[in-house]
Scaffold this motif. Structure first.
Motif, PDB file in Angstrom:
ATOM      1  N   MET A   1       0.817  -1.222   0.000  1.00  0.00           N
ATOM      2  CA  MET A   1       0.000   0.000   0.000  1.00  0.00           C
ATOM      3  C   MET A   1       0.847   1.267   0.000  1.00  0.00           C
ATOM      4  N   ALA A   2       2.168   1.129   0.076  1.00  0.00           N
ATOM      5  CA  ALA A   2       3.063   2.289   0.100  1.00  0.00           C
ATOM      6  C   ALA A   2       3.490   2.627  -1.325  1.00  0.00           C
ATOM      7  N   PHE A   3       3.069   3.790  -1.806  1.00  0.00           N
ATOM      8  CA  PHE A   3       3.295   4.152  -3.206  1.00  0.00           C
ATOM      9  C   PHE A   3       4.452   5.129  -3.350  1.00  0.00           C
TER      10      PHE A   3
ATOM     11  N   TYR B   1       0.573  -1.407 -11.062  1.00  0.00           N
ATOM     12  CA  TYR B   1       0.429  -1.257  -9.608  1.00  0.00           C
ATOM     13  C   TYR B   1       1.740  -1.611  -8.906  1.00  0.00           C
ATOM     14  N   GLY B   2       2.365  -2.707  -9.324  1.00  0.00           N
ATOM     15  CA  GLY B   2       3.608  -3.125  -8.687  1.00  0.00           C
ATOM     16  C   GLY B   2       4.729  -2.129  -8.872  1.00  0.00           C
ATOM     17  N   LEU B   3       4.806  -1.524 -10.070  1.00  0.00           N
ATOM     18  CA  LEU B   3       5.845  -0.529 -10.329  1.00  0.00           C
ATOM     19  C   LEU B   3       5.584   0.779  -9.592  1.00  0.00           C
ATOM     20  N   SER B   4       4.348   0.981  -9.157  1.00  0.00           N
ATOM     21  CA  SER B   4       3.999   2.205  -8.429  1.00  0.00           C
ATOM     22  C   SER B   4       4.347   2.130  -6.948  1.00  0.00           C
ATOM     23  N   LEU B   5       4.671   0.936  -6.465  1.00  0.00           N
ATOM     24  CA  LEU B   5       4.940   0.755  -5.047  1.00  0.00           C
ATOM     25  C   LEU B   5       6.357   1.187  -4.692  1.00  0.00           C
ATOM     26  N   THR B   6       6.522   1.584  -3.442  1.00  0.00           N
ATOM     27  CA  THR B   6       7.848   1.952  -2.946  1.00  0.00           C
ATOM     28  C   THR B   6       8.775   0.736  -2.908  1.00  0.00           C
ATOM     29  N   SER B   7       8.230  -0.397  -2.497  1.00  0.00           N
ATOM     30  CA  SER B   7       8.999  -1.640  -2.464  1.00  0.00           C
ATOM     31  C   SER B   7       9.245  -2.117  -3.893  1.00  0.00           C
TER      32      SER B   7
END
Length: 330
Positions: free
Chosen positions: A206-208, A273-279
């Motif tokens: 959930m951390a973007f 979505y995955g590329l938008s995450l901080t992780s």
């Protein structure tokens, strides 16, 4: 030679993939470290505790990639997505799934791809079948298992009901079965991990870090941009050809193609979505290996402008094959 070999209907060419598999495996062990998979699910976290040795992780990762290549090619030929049977999808999928040497290690994204393909195979068999309960249950079960390895696959769950809309007339009982199939592995897994006092940290999902465009166009080496541009061009032409063929296809083939376009859109959503995450999860781009390998194969199966098609084939394949090597050694 490679074009004609993989463009033929001889299954033995699949064995040729062992050559790049061995090359990439050796290079990964010598020049790439085992990555930390921050977005791996509970089943992947459990699996990785038993796979601590790098060489074992590489072997299992290569096996997963080869299974994915086999499944995508099986789906492609079974449902006649091309004018003739060929083995381009397996070739392209394996190269795309190995685009970075760090992806060679056992990876939750690529494990998730295998379960998506298993689910898709069951869904595409539902057309004009009287009793589909076991098929839709199996597809749901596979997607739930995949999400337990790679949780972002929850974005693919709508495929179960969209597939029913595209392939079946409405039946309330059939719409309930996917819920049961999804819950079966999830419930058993939750009970097991509750017993083991395991806690899944959902905050990393959930951390973007803003829009993913920065990661897509970031500096990944000199050869990355040519690969990106050529891949997008081939993908676009292949997709247009795939969609145009739908207008002249049989009703069965048209419906199966609609389902594949749907899963392609959902996998694109997973990637964005995955590329938008901080992780940062290694291999996130590999979520697109399924649609890209199929649409590219449709393009390279064309008989028109044969010389141009073959020229682009060898340029693209050489870029895909040598990129992980050059990106590591230079």
């Amino acid at each position: 030679m490679i074009h004609s070999a993989f463009g033929s209907n001889r299954p033995m060419v699949f064995g040729v993939l062992l050559i790049p598999a061995i090359i990439y495996g050796v290079l990964a062990l010598n020049h790439a470290q085992m990555p930390v998979h921050v977005l791996g699910g509970p089943l992947f976290d459990l699996l990785i505790t038993f796979v601590r040795l790098p060489y074992l992780s590489v072997i299992l990762g290569l096996i997963v990639n080869l299974i994915g290549a086999f499944l995508v090619n099986l789906l492609y030929n079974t449902h006649d997505y091309s004018v003739r049977e060929n083995y381009f999808p397996a070739f392209f999928y394996f190269l795309l799934a190995s685009l970075q040497l760090s992806w060679i290690y056992l990876n939750p994204v690529l494990i998730g791809n295998v379960f998506v393909l298993l689910a898709l195979r069951r869904i595409l068999r539902m057309y004009r079948v009287q009793e589909i309960t076991s098929m839709i249950y199996d597809a749901s079960f596979f997607l739930a298992l995949g999400a337990l390895f790679f949780p972002l696959l929850i974005f693919v769950f709508p495929l179960l009901w969209i597939g029913l809309i595209q392939l079946r007339t409405f039946n309330f009982r059939e719409w309930i079965v996917p819920i049961i199939g999804l819950l079966t592995p999830v419930v058993f897994t939750l009970v097991f991990f509750w017993w083991q006092d395991y806690t899944l940290d959902v905050s990393e999902y959930m951390a973007f870090n803003g829009l993913p465009l920065g990661e897509i166009f970031a500096d990944h080496g000199f050869w990355y941009l040519p690969i990106l541009i050529l891949s997008l061009l081939i993908l676009f032409i292949g997709l247009i050809t795939f969609l145009k063929d739908m207008s002249t296809s049989t009703v069965h083939k048209k419906n199966t193609k609609k389902v594949f376009v749907t899963v392609s859109i959902l996998m694109l959503a997973v990637c964005i979505y995955g590329l938008s995450l901080t992780s940062v999860q290694a291999g996130m781009f590999a979520t697109l290996a399924i649609p890209v390998s199929v649409f590219a194969s449709v393009y390279f199966s064309r008989t028109r402008r044969k010389k141009l098609v073959i020229f682009l084939f060898y340029v693209w394949v050489l870029l895909l094959f040598f990129y992980p090597i050059l990106a590591t050694l230079i």
